[in-house]
Design a protein around this motif. Sequence first.
Motif, PDB file in Angstrom:
ATOM      1  N   ASN A 166       0.803  -1.222   0.000  1.00 16.25           N
ATOM      2  CA  ASN A 166       0.000   0.000   0.000  1.00 16.25           C
ATOM      3  C   ASN A 166       0.839   1.277   0.000  1.00 16.25           C
ATOM      4  OD1 ASN A 166      -2.988  -0.802   0.272  1.00 16.25           O
ATOM      5  ND2 ASN A 166      -1.999  -2.081   1.811  1.00 16.25           N
ATOM      6  N   GLY A 167       2.167   1.137  -0.059  1.00 18.37           N
ATOM      7  CA  GLY A 167       3.026   2.311  -0.128  1.00 18.37           C
ATOM      8  C   GLY A 167       3.002   3.160   1.123  1.00 18.37           C
ATOM      9  N   ILE A 168       2.926   2.506   2.299  1.00 10.55           N
ATOM     10  CA  ILE A 168       2.820   3.228   3.566  1.00 10.55           C
ATOM     11  C   ILE A 168       4.180   3.258   4.259  1.00 10.55           C
ATOM     12  CG2 ILE A 168       1.774   3.218   5.852  1.00 10.55           C
ATOM     13  CD1 ILE A 168      -0.647   1.821   4.560  1.00 10.55           C
ATOM     14  N   PRO A 169       4.693   4.449   4.600  1.00 13.50           N
ATOM     15  CA  PRO A 169       5.997   4.545   5.273  1.00 13.50           C
ATOM     16  C   PRO A 169       5.993   3.839   6.629  1.00 13.50           C
ATOM     17  CG  PRO A 169       5.289   6.694   4.438  1.00 13.50           C
ATOM     18  CD  PRO A 169       4.125   5.765   4.303  1.00 13.50           C
ATOM     19  N   GLU A 170       7.151   3.394   7.060  1.00 14.09           N
ATOM     20  CA  GLU A 170       7.301   2.639   8.305  1.00 14.09           C
ATOM     21  C   GLU A 170       6.823   3.418   9.522  1.00 14.09           C
ATOM     22  OE1 GLU A 170       8.171  -0.471  10.806  1.00 14.09           O
ATOM     23  OE2 GLU A 170       8.336  -0.482   8.613  1.00 14.09           O
ATOM     24  N   GLY A 171       7.067   4.720   9.579  1.00 13.83           N
ATOM     25  CA  GLY A 171       6.775   5.485  10.789  1.00 13.83           C
ATOM     26  C   GLY A 171       5.323   5.889  10.967  1.00 13.83           C
ATOM     27  N   GLU A 172       4.494   5.785   9.931  1.00  9.06           N
ATOM     28  CA  GLU A 172       3.114   6.238  10.032  1.00  9.06           C
ATOM     29  C   GLU A 172       2.230   5.209  10.725  1.00  9.06           C
ATOM     30  OE1 GLU A 172       2.792   9.180   6.138  1.00  9.06           O
ATOM     31  OE2 GLU A 172       1.478   7.434   6.321  1.00  9.06           O
ATOM     32  N   SER A 173       1.260   5.698  11.499  1.00 12.91           N
ATOM     33  CA  SER A 173       0.373   4.829  12.263  1.00 12.91           C
ATOM     34  C   SER A 173      -0.895   4.538  11.467  1.00 12.91           C
ATOM     35  CB  SER A 173       0.021   5.499  13.599  1.00 12.91           C
ATOM     36  OG  SER A 173      -0.863   4.706  14.341  1.00 12.91           O
ATOM     37  N   GLY A 190      -8.511  -7.045   7.596  1.00  8.28           N
ATOM     38  CA  GLY A 190      -8.655  -8.043   6.544  1.00  8.28           C
ATOM     39  C   GLY A 190      -8.502  -9.448   7.081  1.00  8.28           C
ATOM     40  N   THR A 191      -8.544 -10.424   6.169  1.00 10.49           N
ATOM     41  CA  THR A 191      -8.562 -11.830   6.571  1.00 10.49           C
ATOM     42  C   THR A 191      -7.174 -12.406   6.813  1.00 10.49           C
ATOM     43  OG1 THR A 191      -8.545 -12.531   4.254  1.00 10.49           O
ATOM     44  CG2 THR A 191     -10.691 -12.236   5.293  1.00 10.49           C
ATOM     45  N   GLY A 192      -6.139 -11.657   6.590  1.00 10.16           N
ATOM     46  CA  GLY A 192      -4.800 -12.167   6.873  1.00 10.16           C
ATOM     47  C   GLY A 192      -3.838 -11.995   5.727  1.00 10.16           C
ATOM     48  N   SER A 193      -4.264 -12.195   4.478  1.00  7.38           N
ATOM     49  CA  SER A 193      -3.391 -12.024   3.334  1.00  7.38           C
ATOM     50  C   SER A 193      -3.072 -10.553   3.134  1.00  7.38           C
ATOM     51  CB  SER A 193      -4.070 -12.572   2.075  1.00  7.38           C
ATOM     52  OG  SER A 193      -3.351 -12.219   0.920  1.00  7.38           O
ATOM     53  N   PRO A 194      -1.790 -10.177   2.950  1.00  6.73           N
ATOM     54  CA  PRO A 194      -1.450  -8.764   2.757  1.00  6.73           C
ATOM     55  C   PRO A 194      -2.189  -8.135   1.579  1.00  6.73           C
ATOM     56  CG  PRO A 194       0.539 -10.057   3.120  1.00  6.73           C
ATOM     57  CD  PRO A 194      -0.585 -11.041   2.962  1.00  6.73           C
ATOM     58  N   GLU A 195      -2.393  -8.903   0.511  1.00  5.01           N
ATOM     59  CA  GLU A 195      -3.072  -8.367  -0.671  1.00  5.01           C
ATOM     60  C   GLU A 195      -4.537  -8.045  -0.402  1.00  5.01           C
ATOM     61  OE1 GLU A 195      -1.292 -11.116  -0.654  1.00  5.01           O
ATOM     62  OE2 GLU A 195       0.469 -10.596  -1.863  1.00  5.01           O
ATOM     63  N   GLU A 196      -5.144  -8.721   0.581  1.00  3.36           N
ATOM     64  CA  GLU A 196      -6.565  -8.539   0.852  1.00  3.36           C
ATOM     65  C   GLU A 196      -6.825  -7.572   2.000  1.00  3.36           C
ATOM     66  OE1 GLU A 196      -8.043 -12.446   1.522  1.00  3.36           O
ATOM     67  OE2 GLU A 196      -7.864 -13.051  -0.573  1.00  3.36           O
ATOM     68  N   ARG A 197      -5.778  -7.094   2.632  1.00  4.76           N
ATOM     69  CA  ARG A 197      -5.960  -6.187   3.764  1.00  4.76           C
ATOM     70  C   ARG A 197      -6.237  -4.763   3.297  1.00  4.76           C
ATOM     71  NH1 ARG A 197      -2.261  -7.068   9.015  1.00  4.76           N
ATOM     72  NH2 ARG A 197      -3.614  -8.601   9.981  1.00  4.76           N
ATOM     73  N   ILE A 198      -7.029  -4.053   4.089  1.00  2.00           N
ATOM     74  CA  ILE A 198      -7.335  -2.652   3.835  1.00  2.00           C
ATOM     75  C   ILE A 198      -6.658  -1.823   4.918  1.00  2.00           C
ATOM     76  CG2 ILE A 198      -9.166  -0.925   3.643  1.00  2.00           C
ATOM     77  CD1 ILE A 198     -11.046  -3.209   2.817  1.00  2.00           C
ATOM     78  N   ALA A 199      -6.039  -0.718   4.520  1.00  2.00           N
ATOM     79  CA  ALA A 199      -5.349   0.152   5.463  1.00  2.00           C
ATOM     80  C   ALA A 199      -6.234   1.349   5.813  1.00  2.00           C
ATOM     81  CB  ALA A 199      -4.035   0.636   4.862  1.00  2.00           C
ATOM     82  N   TYR A 200      -6.383   1.613   7.113  1.00  2.00           N
ATOM     83  CA  TYR A 200      -7.174   2.741   7.585  1.00  2.00           C
ATOM     84  C   TYR A 200      -6.296   3.681   8.403  1.00  2.00           C
ATOM     85  CZ  TYR A 200     -11.401  -0.038   6.542  1.00  2.00           C
ATOM     86  OH  TYR A 200     -12.375  -0.767   5.930  1.00  2.00           O
ATOM     87  N   ARG A 259      -4.152  -1.141  -2.318  1.00  2.00           N
ATOM     88  CA  ARG A 259      -3.386  -1.134  -3.572  1.00  2.00           C
ATOM     89  C   ARG A 259      -2.844  -2.533  -3.839  1.00  2.00           C
ATOM     90  NH1 ARG A 259      -1.065   3.696  -1.153  1.00  2.00           N
ATOM     91  NH2 ARG A 259      -1.949   5.562  -2.123  1.00  2.00           N
ATOM     92  N   ARG A 260      -2.526  -2.768  -5.115  1.00  2.00           N
ATOM     93  CA  ARG A 260      -1.882  -4.030  -5.484  1.00  2.00           C
ATOM     94  C   ARG A 260      -1.082  -3.824  -6.763  1.00  2.00           C
ATOM     95  NH1 ARG A 260      -4.897  -9.810  -5.796  1.00  2.00           N
ATOM     96  NH2 ARG A 260      -5.243  -9.250  -3.638  1.00  2.00           N
ATOM     97  N   GLY A 261       0.198  -4.219  -6.715  1.00  2.00           N
ATOM     98  CA  GLY A 261       1.044  -4.124  -7.892  1.00  2.00           C
ATOM     99  C   GLY A 261       1.143  -2.728  -8.469  1.00  2.00           C
ATOM    100  N   GLY A 262       1.134  -1.721  -7.602  1.00  2.00           N
ATOM    101  CA  GLY A 262       1.219  -0.351  -8.085  1.00  2.00           C
ATOM    102  C   GLY A 262      -0.118   0.225  -8.525  1.00  2.00           C
ATOM    103  N   PHE A 263      -1.174  -0.604  -8.521  1.00  2.00           N
ATOM    104  CA  PHE A 263      -2.501  -0.155  -8.930  1.00  2.00           C
ATOM    105  C   PHE A 263      -3.334   0.181  -7.695  1.00  2.00           C
ATOM    106  CE2 PHE A 263      -6.988  -1.151  -9.760  1.00  2.00           C
ATOM    107  CZ  PHE A 263      -7.232  -0.330 -10.858  1.00  2.00           C
TER     108      PHE A 263
END
Length: 358
Positions: free
Chosen positions: A39-46, A51-61, A94-98
């Motif tokens: 998802n292009g999220i920097p390490e320091g941001e909270s 989601g169900t566990g798979s990184p591709e299926e997770r949603i970031a809030y 996001r997935r694969g830059g999309f």
Amino acid sequence: MSRRFAVLMISLLLAGISSVEIFYQAQEKELEDKTRKINGIPEGESWWFSGTGSPEERIAYRSMDSDSAGLFLRDPELGFRLRPNIRNVRSVSRRGGFTIFDARQSIGRFGWRIGKEAPNAKYDVLFLGDSFTYGAGLGDENTLPSLFTSYSEGLARAHNLGVPNWGLQQVLRTLELEMEKPELMGGTVAKVFLGITLEQIFRLSGMRPESAGSPKYELKSGNLERVGIFPEPNPWNLLCDLSAICSLWGSRGKDFSSDPEIVNRAVPLVVEILKKINLILKERYRSGTTVIVWNFNHPGLAFLEKSIREAGIDTVNAGEVLLRTGKKSDDFFFPWDRHPNRDANDVLAVYLVERLKR
């Protein structure tokens, strides 16, 4: 010799707990790192990842108005719930830059999602459920409840009581605790819609990590009973309870949708919970419940839908309603994502408003 043996066994047990804890924490960190990267999220941001566990299926809030991730609060009765009074939540996938979606969302003062206002509406309508009802990936104006309000043209004001990652157990417990009071509800509750997805059935059975801490219901001699909560996936539970390993850890990222038997085994419990929900709503609001089953020809969900109808509860097959338009099922969901898009909610909202007017 027996004392030495006892000391040895205790040492081995403690070492085992420590090893499992280290492994669990490492897996959690790896999962979060992968989700951040996708998802292009920097390490320091909270952020809070759902989601169900798979990184591709997770949603970031993330709440963009504060330093806290902020969307969810721990709750001793429900496991977790939405945090009240946050008006600028960013929901990203996001997935694969999309970019699959990048939406802004708002939660009101009672901890339910804000939708379209209709202060002079004749009726109130409640929408219960999980992320399908909540509108994951959609702005406040494009959720199913908001579009329902728009198409009712002043007849009804819909309240969005959906919470991402909730199971039917949390919906029922919310009603039992009388926590469902939506903000500014002043009219007569004319209808209650409850959305059901495959994931809700797995959560009700304790087969998803997000079930941890949520209320647990069982059928005992045909009667529905609340028997505590699903265990947190801590090292002690993982060592001492094989079912916890299977349900809260081993199921991470697994897709059970191809196995209708898992759904079939859960049907009696699901139906009894729905009957209890329907009874509470009838007593409280004198309003019937319509269950919206998000089913696209899944044999297990077809059996569930038939069982719900046989229990005397009104049911709508969302898949059938959407496919009547002549479009394919993929047209109604975000790409690489299981959540309905604006087009799906648009078609379904029109259909549900017409049912209300009958």
